[in-house]
Each structure stands twice: as structure tokens, then as C-alpha cells.
Scaffold this motif. Structure first.
Motif, PDB file in Angstrom:
ATOM      1  N   CYS A  72       2.349   9.288 -17.437  1.00  0.00           N
ATOM      2  CA  CYS A  72       3.179  10.160 -18.275  1.00  0.00           C
ATOM      3  C   CYS A  72       4.653   9.751 -18.134  1.00  0.00           C
ATOM      4  CB  CYS A  72       2.985  11.599 -17.815  1.00  0.00           C
ATOM      5  SG  CYS A  72       4.168  12.759 -18.494  1.00  0.00           S
TER       6      CYS A  72
ATOM      7  N   CYS B  17       2.319  15.734 -19.488  1.00  0.00           N
ATOM      8  CA  CYS B  17       3.210  16.654 -20.196  1.00  0.00           C
ATOM      9  C   CYS B  17       2.708  16.957 -21.597  1.00  0.00           C
ATOM     10  CB  CYS B  17       4.627  16.080 -20.252  1.00  0.00           C
ATOM     11  SG  CYS B  17       4.834  14.717 -21.429  1.00  0.00           S
ATOM     12  N   GLY B  18       1.865  16.096 -22.140  1.00  0.00           N
ATOM     13  CA  GLY B  18       1.359  16.334 -23.488  1.00  0.00           C
ATOM     14  C   GLY B  18       2.404  16.113 -24.567  1.00  0.00           C
TER      15      GLY B  18
ATOM     16  N   CYS C 202       4.543  13.103 -24.623  1.00  0.00           N
ATOM     17  CA  CYS C 202       5.080  11.744 -24.574  1.00  0.00           C
ATOM     18  C   CYS C 202       3.993  10.811 -25.096  1.00  0.00           C
ATOM     19  CB  CYS C 202       5.506  11.357 -23.149  1.00  0.00           C
ATOM     20  SG  CYS C 202       4.168  10.901 -22.045  1.00  0.00           S
TER      21      CYS C 202
ATOM     22  N   CYS D 214       0.975  10.272 -22.754  1.00  0.00           N
ATOM     23  CA  CYS D 214       0.042  11.391 -22.657  1.00  0.00           C
ATOM     24  C   CYS D 214      -0.816  11.492 -23.906  1.00  0.00           C
ATOM     25  CB  CYS D 214       0.785  12.706 -22.447  1.00  0.00           C
ATOM     26  SG  CYS D 214       1.331  12.937 -20.756  1.00  0.00           S
TER      27      CYS D 214
HETATM   28 ZN    ZN Z   1       3.677  12.833 -20.736  1.00  0.00          ZN
END
Ligand code: ZN
Ligand code: ADP
Length: 619
Positions: free
Chosen positions: A386, A403-404, A406, A409
Motif C-alpha cells: 500500500c 488503505c483502499g 491507492c 490497494c
Molecule cells: Zn493503499
């Protein structure tokens, strides 16, 4: 009145952000503070609100004229009497400002540190009816020699304080503070039992991505066009490493019809100022610039920052990328990597003129440190973890590792076995009598027949041509991965060469396999396609939530804002932010009372602009 009331009345916000409340409360109780918060976290509020609540005057020390101008402009927009004292004023203006200050016209005065010691200013500060209750030091890391932006004039702050017959509360605020710098700030400013607040470095609203396009320019144009389709009129910065690059990109983009301007140290002061203002006032949408651009630019609605070249270290990268999304709305930070950037940066480090005043020994240390930092920056471009996690880890912070928000991710990776390639590369290098750069090694492995290879007899290498079926790009990727994992390292003063390490020697002797993670090319496309449909990216911007019709209203309100901005000669975002306009467009306030409930609408602005905006909304 409580701090929260001031926040609403003047700035139009309903809640404090992390860290703001305790920093404000401490100052109000008379305790020194040190606030370490990332860019865009809202540091200014931490000294502006106490300033408005305390008796007497607050001095804010700030290093840059543009910063002062921006903040004083924003305060005046919010209905607060504030002024700045710096070298941009004529003698007449300066004397007048001091006179008004003495009459108590300003609650908040921004001062350049070198002004503190001047006779005129001291006379003002020491006059009988003037009481300085609070001294806020913005960009406080400038006092430290360890930091990147040391300013000797910051040392004058202490001399000034000692001349006062009393001691104001002192607050120091900065976005960058390693332990060394933090200690320096506390020591040099002689903070007394300060309340120290460090908030996380994470900027949740920023999306991070690293791309390695074959044709960077094409990729850039594609990105800009795509963006324009989705969110028209958003501002962005494109950072380049050299002036020449800036000129080139700016010229080409302009020819394609983009609204661009440029900024670098080679332009005249006049042109720099003009271009900067064109960007800030939304007359031009895109700024193409070297790293000379941005210090002290507070434009809060920058929606994307693209690094056309990789910068020299993570500190610079995060600072520059962090100029996106200061208003807390979603923004994108994208870095285009190409191997050439590593060489260019290396050249700058080797031939840097920044450190001329240092002695030879220190200079060598600094150089080594810079090369190490460059390495960490390069690794950022190659990590498959990430990206946010990588950044936070670099600055000494923990994070979940996912982090969902980037590119990494959101990318699916597959593990690829590179054992054979790795062994061949290492063997090839060990068989050479000296170290070479990456391209030479690749030439040998692919069996190139060029002059350099033949004249040096490198075609005698046992690995000559053994990897001829593998593309140059893939070999580069593998070599980078080997560096990342510590099997190879860069060295060399004049020309960067790669060499093998103890780890690679061990590797050659055992029979372990080696894998690297590679993005599944097709999957990646799909992931990004899906994300747009489902909107799975964290928070879309306030404007992105609007219906077609409200979006039209939003655009109309932006036009109205523009008119006010031109009239008042302030940047549009200082009138109302995009977010505030989006909230208005969605909520359709029917009267002033309802409008005041909208985040970003304070009482002063309501009075000043409320009616006109209502007229448009209720039309
Ligand atoms: Zn990330
Ligand atoms: P910093 O100096 O830490 O980089 P600023 O003080 O410039 O950050 O604030 C960044 C942006 O956040 C500004 O547009 C400011 O108006 C906004 N802001 C600050 N505090 C709040 C808050 N409590 N609620 C909403 N917005 C805020």
C-alpha cells in the motif's frame, strides 16, 4: 463565546478537526503549545481562533510573503481585521499599517521575522497601549538547522521576545518535524512546558498512484482529458524536474488546447507572479512547474498533483503531492516513474551547489544521506505494498497496510518466479571485472552487439545473450526488484553503477526461489473500470454526489463566485470553497438562516454574499 462559536461565526465550520481543540484550549489557558500537523490539517485555525478570543494582539511569524498575503486575505474575507508587515509594503504603507496597529485596529498581525528587530516595529511593540498576548510561529521548523528550510531570521524571534517586558504565550506550528527538528523548536523558541500535539501524517482524502507509462506525455494527456470529462474545471499541478521539461510540457499542452501556465526559477519575477496568480485565481487550470513552485501557496482546491518526474526524496514528494486537496475533498497524487529520473536526481546530488558552505566531511555525509533518501524514493515507485503505508512508514508512523485508496490497494498482483533471471543477472555482474550501469548489464544479458559491449569484450561474459528473449523493460523491472530486496545496490560517484551484495552471494549458493509481485495488466484495467462504476473509491467529492440538475446549479454558483473574486481581487476559493458550493447546490437553502447552516458559510460571508447566492439558488 466558546471556540466552537468562533469557528462557526467567522469560518462557517461546525466541528473541529483532530488536534485543533486541545491546541486552542491550551493557548487560551496560557500554556505554550507545539502543534505538528500535516499540510491541510488546519493549523491556522489553531492560532487564529485564540487570537480572536484573547485580549490584546496576536503576532503571527511567517516566513513567506505569499503565505501571509493568503492568510490575511482569507481573514479579511471572514470579517477579521488582520494585516501583514513585510517587505512587500512600501514605506508609506508600512508606516500606516503600524499606526493602525498601534490604534488597535488589528487583532492579528502577520510579521516577517526580519521585521521584528527593526526600530519601527520595536517601537510599536513596546508602546504603552500595545499588548502582545500571543505569539504564533508558523512553519516553526524554519528555526532548525536540521530541517530543509532553515531560516536564520527565525532566530530573531527569541531576541525579540526578550526585549518585551512581559512574555506572551508562544505557539509553534509546523507540518514537518522529525525528532531533531521538534527538539530544536522547543529549545530554540524556549517553549515553557509546552502542550505538544502531533496528529497523524495521513491525508485520507488523497489518492496515491505510481505509473510507469511507456509514453508519459500520452498518459498525461489521456489523464487530463479523462478528468475534464468527469469533473470539468478542476485545478492541478504538474511537477517536472527541470526547467526545460516545464517549458516543453507547457508548450505542448497549450497547443492541445489545455488551460495551462508555467513556473520556474528561470522566469522573470514578474512573469512568475503573474502565472502564479493566473493559477490561484482560476484563470488557468493547470500549473506546470519545477519544485520552485508551491511554497506558501495555499490554494486549497487543487484537485490533482502529477509528478511528471520523480522528485529527489520522499520529503519533497509528500510536501509537493500534499498541495492537493487541502480542503479535505478527494484529490489525486500521481507519480510517473522513469529510470532516467533517478540519474537526473543523482546528478543533482553529486553536483549540488546547495551545500557549498559546508566543510568537506559534512558535505560527504549530506551527500550520502541524500543518496539514501533517493533510494527510498525509488523504492516507493517499485513497492507493491500500500503506497500510503509506505509513506507513513517512511515518516515513522504505523498503518494498517491497506488503505483502499491507492493504486496498489486497488491492483491485483500475481507472484512471478524470477529465480533464473536473478541468478543470471548476479552471475553476469560477478563475472565482470568492474561494475557497470543497468543498461550495460541489460545489453550483455540480451546479447547486444554495440560498440561499447564489443570494445570492452563484454561479449565474452558467460551470461552474454542468455536472457535475450526477455524484454528490456522486464529486465529493468527485475533489476529494480533485486535492488529493492537488497540483492543489488547502486554505487559510484560519477556514474551510478550497480553491484552485487552479500545477500546475492548467499543467494547464489543456496537453492531458494525468488519471486516478485507484478500487477496483472488486464486485471488492473478492470479494477479501475469497476471502481468508477461502483464508486468504490473512498468518498467521492461533494460535487460528484450532485444530480445532473444540481450540478448545473453548482456550475452557475461557481461563475457567480468568480465574479465576486474578480471584484474583490481575491482567489475564488477564499469566497467559498467548492465543497461549500456543492453543499449549497444540494441543499437548496431557501433563506439566509438555512444558508448559514451550510459548512463554510460564516456570518460575515453570509451578510456579504448570502443574498446574491440565494437569488441564484431560488431562481
Ligand atoms: Zn493503499
Ligand atoms: P495547514 O496550515 O495546516 O496546511 P490550513 O490552516 O490552511 O491548513 O487549513 C486547510 C483548509 O482546511 C482551509 O481551507 C481551512 O479553511 C480548512 N479548515 C480548517 N479547519 C477546519 C475545520 N474545523 N472544519 C472544516 N474545514 C477546516
Amino acid at each position: 463565546m466558546e471556540p466552537i462559536d468562533i469557528l462557526k461565526q467567522y469560518f462557517g465550520y461546525d466541528t473541529f478537526r483532530e488536534g485543533q481543540r486541545p491546541l486552542i484550549d491550551s493557548v487560551l489557558k496560557g500554556r505554550d503549545v507545539l502543534g505538528i500537523m500535516p499540510t491541510g490539517a488546519g493549523k491556522s485555525m489553531c492560532f487564529q481562533i485564540p487570537a480572536l478570543m484573547m485580549e490584546g494582539i496576536t503576532l503571527v511569524i511567517s516566513p513567506l510573503i505569499s503565505l501571509m498575503k493568503d492568510q490575511v486575505g482569507a481573514l479579511n474575507q471572514a470579517g477579521v481585521h488582520a494585516a501583514f508587515l513585510n517587505s512587500s509594503l512600501t514605506m508609506g504603507q508600512y508606516v500606516k499599517a503600524l499606526r493602525l496597529a498601534k490604534e488597535g485596529r488589528y487583532k492579528i498581525i502577520y510579521v516577517a521575522p526580519e521585521r521584528l528587530e527593526t526600530e519601527g516595529f520595536l517601537e510599536f511593540a513596546l508602546s504603552e497601549n500595545v499588548h502582545i498576548s500571543f505569539l504564533a510561529v508558523d512553519e516553526a521548523h524554519c528555526v532548525s538547522q536540521w530541517g530543509q528550510d532553515f531560516r536564520p531570521s527565525y532566530l530573531k524571534i527569541m531576541e525579540f521576545l526578550k526585549k518585551l517586558p512581559y512574555r506572551p504565550v508562544v505557539g509553534a506550528y509546523t507540518a514537518t518535524a522529525t525528532e531533531d527538528v521538534r527538539d530544536d523548536i522547543m529549545d530554540i523558541l524556549e517553549l515553557q512546558n509546552p502542550y505538544v500535539m502531533t496528529t497523524g501524517f495521513d491525508r485520507e482524502n488523497l489518492y496515491f498512484a505510481v505509473k510507469k507509462p511507456v509514453d508519459k506525455y500520452k498518459e498525461l494527456v489521456h489523464y487530463l482529458k479523462d478528468r475534464e470529462k468527469k469533473f470539468s474545471g478542476s485545478s492541478g499541478i504538474i511537477y517536472c524536474l527541470t526547467r526545460k521539461n516545464v517549458e516543453d510540457i507547457c508548450y505542448r499542452l497549450r497547443k492541445e488546447g489545455f488551460s495551462v501556465t508555467r513556473y520556474h526559477a528561470g522566469l522573470s519575477d514578474e512573469e512568475r507572479k503573474e502565472n502564479q496568480e493566473d493559477f490561484i485565481y482560476d484563470r488557468r487550470q493547470i500549473m506546470v512547474a519545477t519544485n520552485a513552485f508551491g511554497m506558501g501557496i495555499d490554494k486549497s482546491d487543487v484537485r490533482f498533483v502529477i509528478h511528471y518526474n520523480m522528485p529527489k526524496n520522499m520529503e519533497s514528494y509528500y510536501q509537493e503531492a500534499g498541495r492537493a486537496g487541502r480542503d479535505g475533498e478527494p484529490a489525486e497524487c500521481i507519480l510517473y516513474y522513469e529510470p532516467m529520473d533517478v540519474r537526473t536526481n543523482r546528478f543533482f546530488i553529486e553536483n549540488g551547489e546547495d551545500n557549498e558552505e559546508l566543510d568537506e566531511f559534512t558535505r560527504q555525509l549530506v551527500k550520502e544521506r541524500d543518496i539514501e533518501r533517493l533510494k527510498q524514493m525509488t523504492f516507493y515507485c517499485f513497492t507493491s505494498e500500500c503506497l500510503r503505508h509506505y509513506i507513513l512508514k517512511y515518516f515513522g508512523e504505523n498503518s494498517s497496510g491497506y488503505c483502499g485508496n491507492c493504486l496498489n490497494c486497488m491492483t491485483q498482483f500475481e507472484e512471478v518466479d524470477i529465480t533464473n533471471e536473478a541468478r543470471a543477472i548476479i552471475h553476469c555482474m560477478d563475472a565482470n571485472r568492474m561494475n557497470y550501469g543497468v543498461s550495460t548489464i541489460i545489453d550483455i544479458l540480451r546479447g547486444a552487439k554495440n560498440q561499447k559491449i564489443l570494445s570492452k569484450g563484454l561479449n565474452q561474459n558467460p551470461e552474454y545473450g542468455t536472457l535475450s528473449q526477455i524484454t528490456v523493460a522486464r529486465l529493468r523491472q527485475i533489476i529494480q526488484e533485486l535492488m529493492y530486496q537488497g540483492y543489488l545496490e547502486l554505487s559510484g560517484d560519477q556514474y551510478p553503477v550497480i553491484q552485487t551484495t552479500r545477500k546475492s552471494a548467499e543467494f547464489q549458493q543456496n537453492n531458494r526461489t525468488l519471486v516478485m509481485k507484478l500487477a496483472k495488466e488486464k486485471e488492473q484495467e478492470e479494477v479501475s473500470g469497476r471502481k468508477q462504476k461502483r464508486g468504490s473509491r473512498k468518498k467521492a467529492g461533494a460535487a460528484a454526489m450532485l444530480s445532473e440538475k444540481d450540478l448545473e446549479l453548482f456550475e452557475t454558483l461557481r461563475v457567480l463566485r468568480r465574479e465576486f473574486a474578480e471584484e474583490e481581487k481575491v482567489p475564488p476559493y477564499m469566497i467559498f470553497s467548492d465543497k461549500t458550493l456543492a453543499l449549497m447546490s444540494a441543499a437548496h437553502p431557501a433563506n439566509l438562516e438555512e444558508m448559514l447552516r451550510i459548512s463554510g458559510v460564516g456570518e460575515f460571508k453570509l451578510q456579504k454574499y448570502g443574498e446574491r447566492f440565494l437569488q441564484v439558488i431560488c431562481r
